[in-house]
Design a protein around this motif. Structure first.
Motif, PDB file in Angstrom:
ATOM      1  N   ARG A  41       0.837  -1.208   0.000  1.00  0.00           N
ATOM      2  CA  ARG A  41       0.000   0.000   0.000  1.00  0.00           C
ATOM      3  C   ARG A  41       0.877   1.266   0.000  1.00  0.00           C
ATOM      4  O   ARG A  41       0.619   2.214  -0.735  1.00  0.00           O
ATOM      5  N   ARG A  45       1.084   4.138  -2.965  1.00  0.00           N
ATOM      6  CA  ARG A  45       0.931   5.582  -2.717  1.00  0.00           C
ATOM      7  C   ARG A  45       2.100   6.363  -3.338  1.00  0.00           C
ATOM      8  O   ARG A  45       1.905   7.377  -3.998  1.00  0.00           O
ATOM      9  N   LEU A  50      -2.361   5.190  -5.506  1.00  0.00           N
ATOM     10  CA  LEU A  50      -3.276   5.596  -4.440  1.00  0.00           C
ATOM     11  C   LEU A  50      -2.919   7.004  -3.997  1.00  0.00           C
ATOM     12  O   LEU A  50      -1.723   7.330  -3.960  1.00  0.00           O
ATOM     13  N   PRO A  51      -3.840   7.855  -3.657  1.00  0.00           N
ATOM     14  CA  PRO A  51      -5.268   7.609  -3.836  1.00  0.00           C
ATOM     15  C   PRO A  51      -5.603   7.538  -5.320  1.00  0.00           C
ATOM     16  O   PRO A  51      -5.031   8.255  -6.129  1.00  0.00           O
ATOM     17  N   ALA A  52      -6.522   6.669  -5.633  1.00  0.00           N
ATOM     18  CA  ALA A  52      -6.866   6.402  -7.026  1.00  0.00           C
ATOM     19  C   ALA A  52      -7.747   7.517  -7.582  1.00  0.00           C
ATOM     20  O   ALA A  52      -8.658   7.980  -6.912  1.00  0.00           O
ATOM     21  N   ARG A  58      -8.941   2.580  -8.679  1.00  0.00           N
ATOM     22  CA  ARG A  58      -9.142   2.143  -7.294  1.00  0.00           C
ATOM     23  C   ARG A  58      -9.286   0.619  -7.237  1.00  0.00           C
ATOM     24  O   ARG A  58      -8.688  -0.045  -6.392  1.00  0.00           O
ATOM     25  N   ALA A  61      -5.864  -1.012  -7.784  1.00  0.00           N
ATOM     26  CA  ALA A  61      -5.020  -0.940  -6.590  1.00  0.00           C
ATOM     27  C   ALA A  61      -5.487  -1.949  -5.540  1.00  0.00           C
ATOM     28  O   ALA A  61      -4.666  -2.631  -4.913  1.00  0.00           O
TER      29      ALA A  61
END
Length: 155
Positions: A41, A45, A50-52, A58, A61
């Motif tokens: 994660r 980022r 991310l954030p998608a 999204r 990910a």
């Protein structure tokens, strides 16, 4: 059933251009799967997954996080435990690999009775990854890998 033979990259040929590689040493201790997922994660980022920006990105990910969990879980449950999680990004291509000291290669099992738990990890990877496979390591053990391509951003 063996891994899909088609592969977008050749591991024996170095990638041209900018490549970013991150590694996390692992053990088969409690919390290993969560550590691997959080490490992934954090990398997503840093790499802008991310954030998608949209629903498709999204979902991609979240699929990456799920597949990372599956590879680490399989090494914990079916091998001698993982010792390395490696993420390699080259443009939109992401390769996730988990290494362990067990020489047995993973096998995609035939579908099971849907009501029974377990046994779906590689099936999930097979459905979601662009490609996946495994390779023996010199001196013993193996690396199980998967590749995904980041969806293009919406205009």
């Amino acid at each position: 059933m063996a891994a899909r033979p088609t592969r977008p990259t050749d591991p024996d040929r170095p990638l041209r251009g900018s490549t970013d590689r991150r590694s996390l040493p692992l053990t088969a201790a409690p919390g290993t799967v969560a550590r691997g997922r959080e490490f992934t994660r954090t990398a997503l980022r840093a790499w802008g997954w991310l954030p998608a920006p949209d629903a498709e990105a999204r979902a991609a990910a979240e699929d990456v996080l799920l597949m990372t969990s599956e590879l680490v879980t399989n090494a914990c449950q079916h091998a001698t435990g993982p010792y390395l999680l490696e993420l390699t990004r080259h443009g939109p291509l992401l390769r996730i690999s988990v290494s362990d000291t067990d020489d047995r290669m993973p096998v995609l099992r035939p579908p099971r009775v849907p009501a029974r738990p377990g046994g779906y990890g590689l099936r999930v990877v097979d459905r979601l990854a662009t490609a996946w496979g495994s390779e023996p390591l010199p001196g013993g053990g193996k690396t199980v890998w998967l590749e995904v391509v980041r969806p293009p951003a919406e205009p």
